[in-house]
Enzyme design. Sequence first.
Site, PDB file in Angstrom:
ATOM      1  N   ARG A 154       0.799  -1.210   0.162  1.00 49.80           N
ATOM      2  CA  ARG A 154      -0.020  -0.131  -0.086  1.00 49.80           C
ATOM      3  C   ARG A 154       0.628   1.280   0.062  1.00 49.80           C
ATOM      4  O   ARG A 154       0.348   2.272  -0.568  1.00 49.80           O
ATOM      5  CB  ARG A 154      -0.957   0.056   1.036  1.00 49.80           C
ATOM      6  CG  ARG A 154      -2.126  -1.063   1.009  1.00 49.80           C
ATOM      7  CD  ARG A 154      -2.881  -1.214   2.404  1.00 49.80           C
ATOM      8  NE  ARG A 154      -3.439   0.031   2.672  1.00 49.80           N
ATOM      9  CZ  ARG A 154      -4.382   0.299   3.775  1.00 49.80           C
ATOM     10  NH1 ARG A 154      -4.360  -0.329   4.703  1.00 49.80           N
ATOM     11  NH2 ARG A 154      -4.887   1.676   3.769  1.00 49.80           N
ATOM     12  N   HIS A 174      -7.059   7.909  11.530  1.00 48.78           N
ATOM     13  CA  HIS A 174      -6.687   6.742  11.253  1.00 48.78           C
ATOM     14  C   HIS A 174      -5.168   6.581  11.041  1.00 48.78           C
ATOM     15  O   HIS A 174      -4.511   5.350  10.838  1.00 48.78           O
ATOM     16  CB  HIS A 174      -7.597   5.947  10.122  1.00 48.78           C
ATOM     17  CG  HIS A 174      -8.891   5.655  10.719  1.00 48.78           C
ATOM     18  ND1 HIS A 174      -9.667   5.397   9.902  1.00 48.78           N
ATOM     19  CD2 HIS A 174      -9.554   5.790  11.835  1.00 48.78           C
ATOM     20  CE1 HIS A 174     -10.867   5.414  10.250  1.00 48.78           C
ATOM     21  NE2 HIS A 174     -10.954   5.639  11.562  1.00 48.78           N
ATOM     22  N   CYS A 203       7.913   2.356  22.359  1.00 52.01           N
ATOM     23  CA  CYS A 203       8.952   3.408  22.421  1.00 52.01           C
ATOM     24  C   CYS A 203       8.195   4.688  21.989  1.00 52.01           C
ATOM     25  O   CYS A 203       7.411   4.545  20.884  1.00 52.01           O
ATOM     26  CB  CYS A 203      10.105   3.033  21.379  1.00 52.01           C
ATOM     27  SG  CYS A 203      11.204   1.659  21.961  1.00 52.01           S
ATOM     28  N   CYS A 258      14.891   1.308  20.726  1.00 53.41           N
ATOM     29  CA  CYS A 258      14.978   0.006  21.651  1.00 53.41           C
ATOM     30  C   CYS A 258      15.878  -1.187  21.202  1.00 53.41           C
ATOM     31  O   CYS A 258      16.499  -1.612  21.786  1.00 53.41           O
ATOM     32  CB  CYS A 258      13.714  -0.708  22.280  1.00 53.41           C
ATOM     33  SG  CYS A 258      12.886  -1.327  20.990  1.00 53.41           S
ATOM     34  N   PRO A 297     -20.138   9.346  -5.220  1.00 54.35           N
ATOM     35  CA  PRO A 297     -20.946   8.861  -6.552  1.00 54.35           C
ATOM     36  C   PRO A 297     -22.155   8.036  -6.111  1.00 54.35           C
ATOM     37  O   PRO A 297     -23.124   7.834  -6.774  1.00 54.35           O
ATOM     38  CB  PRO A 297     -20.157   8.044  -7.305  1.00 54.35           C
ATOM     39  CG  PRO A 297     -18.624   8.264  -6.760  1.00 54.35           C
ATOM     40  CD  PRO A 297     -18.823   8.766  -5.493  1.00 54.35           C
TER      41      PRO A 297
HETATM   42  P1  OAD Z   1     -14.681   2.923   1.768  1.00 55.07           P
HETATM   43  O1  OAD Z   1     -13.945   2.333   0.600  1.00 55.07           O
HETATM   44  O2  OAD Z   1     -15.466   2.203   2.888  1.00 55.07           O
HETATM   45  O3  OAD Z   1     -15.457   3.701   0.941  1.00 55.07           O
HETATM   46  C1  OAD Z   1     -15.208   4.693  -0.279  1.00 55.07           C
HETATM   47  C2  OAD Z   1     -16.399   5.630  -0.649  1.00 55.07           C
HETATM   48  O4  OAD Z   1     -15.802   6.628  -1.563  1.00 55.07           O
HETATM   49  C3  OAD Z   1     -17.713   4.965  -1.118  1.00 55.07           C
HETATM   50  O5  OAD Z   1     -18.675   5.406  -0.534  1.00 55.07           O
HETATM   51  C4  OAD Z   1     -17.522   5.360  -2.639  1.00 55.07           C
HETATM   52  O6  OAD Z   1     -18.966   5.425  -3.160  1.00 55.07           O
HETATM   53  C5  OAD Z   1     -17.016   6.478  -2.541  1.00 55.07           C
HETATM   54  N1  OAD Z   1     -16.069   6.849  -3.721  1.00 55.07           N
HETATM   55  C6  OAD Z   1     -15.495   5.983  -4.776  1.00 55.07           C
HETATM   56  N2  OAD Z   1     -14.956   6.862  -5.728  1.00 55.07           N
HETATM   57  C7  OAD Z   1     -14.970   8.063  -5.177  1.00 55.07           C
HETATM   58  C8  OAD Z   1     -14.825   9.416  -5.754  1.00 55.07           C
HETATM   59  N3  OAD Z   1     -13.869   9.386  -6.941  1.00 55.07           N
HETATM   60  N4  OAD Z   1     -14.944  10.371  -5.230  1.00 55.07           N
HETATM   61  C9  OAD Z   1     -16.007  10.561  -4.276  1.00 55.07           C
HETATM   62  N5  OAD Z   1     -16.226   9.283  -3.492  1.00 55.07           N
HETATM   63  C10 OAD Z   1     -15.731   8.045  -4.182  1.00 55.07           C
HETATM   64  O7  OAD Z   1     -13.713   4.021   2.349  1.00 55.07           O
HETATM   65  P2  OAD Z   1     -13.981   4.844   3.809  1.00 55.07           P
HETATM   66  O8  OAD Z   1     -15.477   5.133   4.003  1.00 55.07           O
HETATM   67  O9  OAD Z   1     -12.904   5.793   3.896  1.00 55.07           O
HETATM   68  O10 OAD Z   1     -10.352   2.233   8.495  1.00 55.07           O
HETATM   69  O11 OAD Z   1     -13.576   3.684   4.895  1.00 55.07           O
HETATM   70  C11 OAD Z   1     -13.674   3.962   6.338  1.00 55.07           C
HETATM   71  C12 OAD Z   1     -12.604   3.234   7.178  1.00 55.07           C
HETATM   72  O12 OAD Z   1     -12.641   1.696   6.678  1.00 55.07           O
HETATM   73  C13 OAD Z   1     -10.988   3.397   6.424  1.00 55.07           C
HETATM   74  O13 OAD Z   1     -10.560   4.485   7.073  1.00 55.07           O
HETATM   75  C14 OAD Z   1     -10.294   2.349   6.913  1.00 55.07           C
HETATM   76  C15 OAD Z   1     -11.428   1.405   6.513  1.00 55.07           C
HETATM   77  O14 OAD Z   1     -11.327   0.119   7.262  1.00 55.07           O
HETATM   78  C16 OAD Z   1      -9.068   2.231   8.966  1.00 55.07           C
HETATM   79  O15 OAD Z   1      -8.011   2.283   8.555  1.00 55.07           O
HETATM   80  C17 OAD Z   1      -9.133   1.942  10.526  1.00 55.07           C
END
Ligand code: OAD
Length: 249
Positions: free
Chosen positions: A71, A120, A132, A155, A220
Amino acid sequence: MNTPIELARRLATKAQRIVFFTGAGMSADSGVPTFRDALTGLWAQYDPLQLATPQAFARDPKLVWDFYEYRRDIVRNCAPNAGHRAIAALEGNGREVTVITQNVDGYHQLAGSREVLCLHGNIMEDRCHHGCPGVFPATKPEDPNAPVPPVCATCGRRTVRPNVVWFGETLDEAVLERARAAVENCGLIVVIGTSGVVYPAAGLADTALGLGKRFIEINPEPSQWSREADVSLRGRASEILPQILTTTE
Ligand code: OAD
């Protein structure tokens, strides 16, 4: 004729204190995979419980480390997009702008945003797995035979881990407190590119609605907030944000 874009632009122009609450969709147009998008999402191809938990790291530290290195390479090879830049450009003219992001790619900061609350963590940083103090930039070890994961330089005994929040871990309470305060004090929240399924982060948007804050959503797909939002814009963050932000006085 008030199109949704014109209404959103007017709300953004009027607001003195704006919170941008962003998720993985904010960086999708940079080429960084989201988590839950059916075809391209990380969690569609990998099982998060095998790769993004303390138990997974204890069970197979090299597997988890390699997943984060994969990543990190994506983040290194991509870049902030026009949406990140439009938000950063807003900070110049006397508005109070706070970015609260669930993303770990550091793109808001790279684009020039100064007040960024990373709920996050940051995938481009490491910290000692056993406590540490401090975090440090994630770098690829010179020595191809170096241990994986690398050993903590402080450490010298324990491994490091990515400075991100894993499933089952708590968020930094101080960061969350600052995020809550920013939502309580803002006049407008713009919720961008999040599926709204991960709490407590998604609770910040719920709080904004509950407090009657002006609410713009950019995605979207519809979400649990779409019906109550003042404006729910169906589209891509990198296309919509420049349209509603860069024309503001
Ligand atoms: P998701 O992958 O759950 O959701 C991505 C969102 O972005 C969806 O609602 C899509 O429709 C939208 N999307 C896709 N392309 C887009 C674009 N070009 N413009 C605008 N929106 C678009 O990601 P998150 O909601 O960020 O947690 O996920 C939340 C958390 O779940 C993350 O921070 C991570 C994951 O587990 C941790 O890392 C703790």
